[in-house]
Design a protein around this motif. Structure first.
Motif, short mmCIF file in Angstrom:
data_model
loop_
_atom_site.label_atom_id
_atom_site.label_comp_id
_atom_site.label_asym_id
_atom_site.label_seq_id
_atom_site.Cartn_x
_atom_site.Cartn_y
_atom_site.Cartn_z
N GLU A 168 0.67 -1.16 0.17
CA GLU A 168 0.09 -0.03 0.15
C GLU A 168 0.85 1.33 0.06
OE1 GLU A 168 -2.79 -0.06 3.20
OE2 GLU A 168 -3.84 -1.76 2.29
N ALA A 169 2.35 0.99 0.42
CA ALA A 169 2.84 2.20 0.45
C ALA A 169 3.50 2.63 -0.74
CB ALA A 169 3.76 2.22 1.77
N ASP A 170 3.69 1.60 -1.80
CA ASP A 170 4.37 1.74 -2.93
C ASP A 170 3.37 2.84 -3.72
OD1 ASP A 170 6.32 -0.17 -2.40
OD2 ASP A 170 5.11 -1.64 -2.90
N GLU A 171 4.11 3.65 -4.69
CA GLU A 171 3.52 4.67 -5.41
C GLU A 171 4.21 4.96 -6.71
OE1 GLU A 171 3.82 8.16 -3.20
OE2 GLU A 171 5.93 8.04 -2.96
N THR B 255 -5.63 -3.09 -11.81
CA THR B 255 -4.23 -3.59 -12.59
C THR B 255 -3.32 -4.20 -11.68
OG1 THR B 255 -3.39 -1.49 -11.54
CG2 THR B 255 -4.59 -1.41 -13.45
N GLY B 256 -3.34 -4.02 -10.25
CA GLY B 256 -2.48 -4.99 -9.42
C GLY B 256 -0.94 -4.14 -9.31
N ALA B 257 -0.99 -2.80 -10.07
CA ALA B 257 0.17 -2.17 -9.99
C ALA B 257 -0.21 -0.96 -8.87
CB ALA B 257 0.31 -1.35 -11.26
N PRO B 258 1.01 -0.20 -8.35
CA PRO B 258 0.69 0.62 -7.15
C PRO B 258 -0.04 1.77 -7.56
CG PRO B 258 3.10 0.81 -8.47
CD PRO B 258 2.36 -0.49 -9.01
N THR B 259 -0.37 2.68 -6.61
CA THR B 259 -1.17 3.73 -6.98
C THR B 259 -0.40 4.68 -7.65
OG1 THR B 259 -2.18 3.43 -4.85
CG2 THR B 259 -2.50 5.72 -5.80
N LEU B 260 -1.24 5.35 -8.74
CA LEU B 260 -0.76 6.37 -9.57
C LEU B 260 -1.05 7.77 -9.09
CD1 LEU B 260 0.79 7.42 -12.40
CD2 LEU B 260 -1.66 7.11 -13.20
N ARG B 261 0.03 8.78 -8.98
CA ARG B 261 -0.41 9.81 -8.34
C ARG B 261 0.17 11.15 -9.45
NH1 ARG B 261 1.94 13.33 -4.43
NH2 ARG B 261 3.55 11.68 -3.58
N VAL B 262 -0.83 11.99 -9.85
CA VAL B 262 -0.06 13.08 -10.52
C VAL B 262 0.46 14.03 -9.75
CG1 VAL B 262 -0.84 14.81 -12.54
CG2 VAL B 262 -1.82 12.58 -12.47
N ALA B 263 1.80 14.36 -9.55
CA ALA B 263 2.63 14.92 -8.59
C ALA B 263 3.15 16.20 -9.33
CB ALA B 263 3.83 14.09 -8.08
N LEU B 264 3.08 16.29 -10.59
CA LEU B 264 3.66 17.55 -11.43
C LEU B 264 3.01 17.81 -12.72
CD1 LEU B 264 6.11 19.17 -10.26
CD2 LEU B 264 7.60 17.96 -11.64
N ARG B 265 2.86 19.19 -12.76
CA ARG B 265 2.56 19.54 -14.08
C ARG B 265 3.36 20.50 -14.52
NH1 ARG B 265 -2.63 17.78 -12.21
NH2 ARG B 265 -4.13 16.47 -13.76
N GLU B 266 4.40 20.30 -15.41
CA GLU B 266 5.52 21.07 -15.77
C GLU B 266 6.00 20.86 -17.04
OE1 GLU B 266 8.66 21.44 -13.00
OE2 GLU B 266 7.25 22.51 -11.60
N PRO B 267 6.37 21.83 -18.00
CA PRO B 267 6.94 21.58 -19.33
C PRO B 267 8.21 20.34 -19.03
CG PRO B 267 6.76 23.75 -19.24
CD PRO B 267 6.45 23.17 -17.66
N TYR B 268 8.29 19.78 -20.17
CA TYR B 268 9.37 18.72 -19.98
C TYR B 268 10.70 19.22 -19.97
CZ TYR B 268 12.17 14.74 -21.28
OH TYR B 268 13.33 13.45 -21.34
N HIS B 269 11.44 18.67 -18.75
CA HIS B 269 12.88 18.81 -18.43
C HIS B 269 13.27 17.66 -17.63
CE1 HIS B 269 16.81 20.29 -17.20
NE2 HIS B 269 16.81 21.02 -18.07
N PHE B 270 14.15 16.65 -18.22
CA PHE B 270 14.17 15.59 -17.29
C PHE B 270 14.90 15.77 -15.99
CE2 PHE B 270 16.59 11.70 -16.25
CZ PHE B 270 15.25 10.54 -16.47
N ALA C 201 11.22 13.34 -6.89
CA ALA C 201 11.99 12.57 -5.84
C ALA C 201 11.71 13.41 -4.70
CB ALA C 201 13.53 12.67 -6.23
N GLU C 202 11.60 14.68 -4.49
CA GLU C 202 11.40 15.27 -3.29
C GLU C 202 9.96 14.87 -2.79
OE1 GLU C 202 11.51 19.46 -4.43
OE2 GLU C 202 13.73 19.45 -4.66
N GLN C 203 9.31 14.71 -3.56
CA GLN C 203 7.64 14.28 -2.98
C GLN C 203 7.68 12.76 -2.58
OE1 GLN C 203 4.37 15.85 -5.15
NE2 GLN C 203 5.76 17.20 -6.29
N ALA C 204 8.72 11.87 -3.07
CA ALA C 204 8.64 10.33 -3.10
C ALA C 204 8.78 10.01 -1.43
CB ALA C 204 9.75 9.82 -3.90
N ARG C 205 8.00 9.03 -1.18
CA ARG C 205 7.97 8.38 0.19
C ARG C 205 8.63 7.06 0.21
NH1 ARG C 205 2.52 10.26 -0.32
NH2 ARG C 205 1.78 8.30 -0.73
N GLY C 206 8.96 6.47 -0.93
CA GLY C 206 9.58 5.02 -0.81
C GLY C 206 10.97 5.20 -0.41
N GLU C 207 11.57 3.68 0.25
CA GLU C 207 12.89 3.59 0.44
C GLU C 207 13.79 3.64 -0.81
OE1 GLU C 207 13.35 0.71 3.87
OE2 GLU C 207 11.18 0.38 3.37
#
Length: 449
Positions: A47-50, A74-89, A97-103
């Protein structure tokens, strides 16, 4: 340092670290395919995977994708739209990564499709070898060709794909021993990276790169600053059609800049424990074997071409010989035809000359009389009848006068051949005598009776 390429049994779900998958996308179809592969790449998702998404596509397409995921299990982790910005990898990934909670962070392109069990093997390898700071995988195109097996550096510091799959398409076996060999390596592609969150946040991507190079720089900075290896794991694999996300943007400016920085800092010396010499020797051996194999194939093709050329030459020679024979046969037949036409023409001329000659005209009554004697039946009885039959048979053996020609050739107005006329007259006299004898015999028999 030598590490195992194959992961053992994946850890149980309760012992596994939590995962945050970071992805940038503007194409729902690619993103949906990648998300579907996540459900197969790891056996148990908690449940903590994202999945954290930086979206730069249309809102309608995104809403439709989210609606489909809500309706499907789907059996996949929860999808969260965390950012809406123009593409710059680099910038987008840093914000995610700043918003990520995973180890553990999984940095993945939306055009990557992971193979089943790949993430389980990556997690197990990082847990059993905590000295590894970052892990990358083996990628192939949708056509099965190798696209990534780690990154190496040229003597000038210019990064390039190990085994040169971009320059030798189809010549490197994606499942071959060379591509399947794992170990520490200078860098891996940012299309698929797995690393602890604190490692990434401690260094991050440099956002000064315009198109590419931040992934290589991250790998080099981890090794320089942390002294920990970057690892290429061949059994962490998937399908990746390169540049389908960012397109064909020009990237050599970033790579040249990075190469200059590496050379200026003496970076190659700092990579002594990345098996750089081993990979270079391996490449040299592989390329030599590939060249030898290609030379053999070229020789085989040349032999095949020569065989076909010889066969075509032989066939052409046979056809020429056959055509020459046919021409000779046609020439012979034409000569025979010309000779037959000449003889027929001469025969017609001779016949016409005969019909116009004095001999032919003078013997016309005799020919008519002879033909009458041949056609008239002879009534014979007794000895006279037998004699008549014998004489008639002798007369019948003579050729009709209408077919007789002068002995010297049927020249118009030429005199008759005495020998032929003598034969004709003798025949006529014999026939008249026989006919008279028969008539007298009949009269005597009548008188006697």
């Amino acid at each position: 340092m030598t590490l195992p390429a194959e992961a053992a049994t994946p850890p149980a779900a309760r012992d596994a670290p939590t995962l945050s998958c970071l992805v940038i996308s503007r194409t729902a179809a690619l993103l949906e395919r990648m998300l579907a592969s996540l459900s197969r790449a790891r056996l148990h998702w908690g449940e903590a995977d994202e999945v954290l998404l930086s979206w730069n596509g249309s809102e309608e397409e995104l809403e439709e994708l989210l609606r489909r995921r809500e309706e499907a299990e789907t059996g996949a982790p929860t999808l969260r739209v965390a950012l809406r910005e123009p593409y710059h990898f680099a910038r987008n990934m840093n914000r995610l990564a700043e918003q990520a909670r995973g180890e553990l962070l999984v940095l993945i392109n939306d055009d990557v499709e992971l193979d089943p069990g790949s993430l389980d093997r990556a997690i197990h390898l990082l847990e059993t070898h905590p000295e590894i700071a970052l892990l990358g995988g083996r990628l192939r195109g949708s056509d099965g060709r190798l696209t990534h097996a780690g990154l190496l550096l040229s003597p000038g510091g210019l990064p390039y794909n190990r085994l040169r799959p971009d320059q030798l398409p189809g010549l490197i076996d994606a499942e071959g021993l060379d591509a399947m060999e794992s170990g520490p390596i200078p860098a891996v592609t940012g299309a698929l990276m797995v690393l602890p969150r604190e490692v990434f946040l401690g260094i991050r991507f440099r956002e000064s790169f315009r198109v590419c190079g931040e992934d290589i720089d991250l790998c080099l900075q981890i090794q320089r600053q942390l002294g920990r290896p970057v690892y290429y794991a061949s059994d962490v694999s998937g399908v990746h059609d390169e540049k389908s996300t960012r397109g064909d943007a020009v990237d050599h400016f970033d790579l040249q800049r990075l190469a200059g920085e590496i050379s200026a800092s003496g970076g190659l010396a700092a990579l002594a424990d990345t098996n750089l010499a081993h990979w270079a020797v391996q490449e040299g051996r592989l390329f030599f074997e590939t060249i030898q194999r290609l030379r053999g194939e070229i020789r085989d093709l040349e032999d095949l071409v020569n065989q076909k050329r010889d066969a075509i030459t032989d066939l052409g020679r046979q056809q020429e010989d056959a055509a020459a024979r046919h021409r000779d046969q046609l020439r012979g037949l034409q000569l025979k035809l010309n000779d037959a036409e000449l003889r027929a023409s001469l025969a017609l001329r001779d016949l016409e000359a005969l019909r116009q000659s004095r001999t032919w005209k003078a013997t016309a009554p005799l020919r008519s009389l002879a033909d009458s004697l041949r056609a008239a039946p002879l009534e014979a009885s007794g000895d006279g009848g037998a004699a008549g039959d014998s004489d008639a048979a002798a007369l019948a053996e003579l050729p009709p006068l209408s077919r007789m020609a002068p002995a010297g050739g049927p020249e118009a107005g030429s005199p008759a051949d005495p020998a032929q006329l003598h034969v004709v007259f003798d025949s006529l006299i014999l026939g008249l005598a026989n006919r008279a004898s028969v008539s007298r015999g009949g009269s005597t028999a009548t008188a006697a009776s």
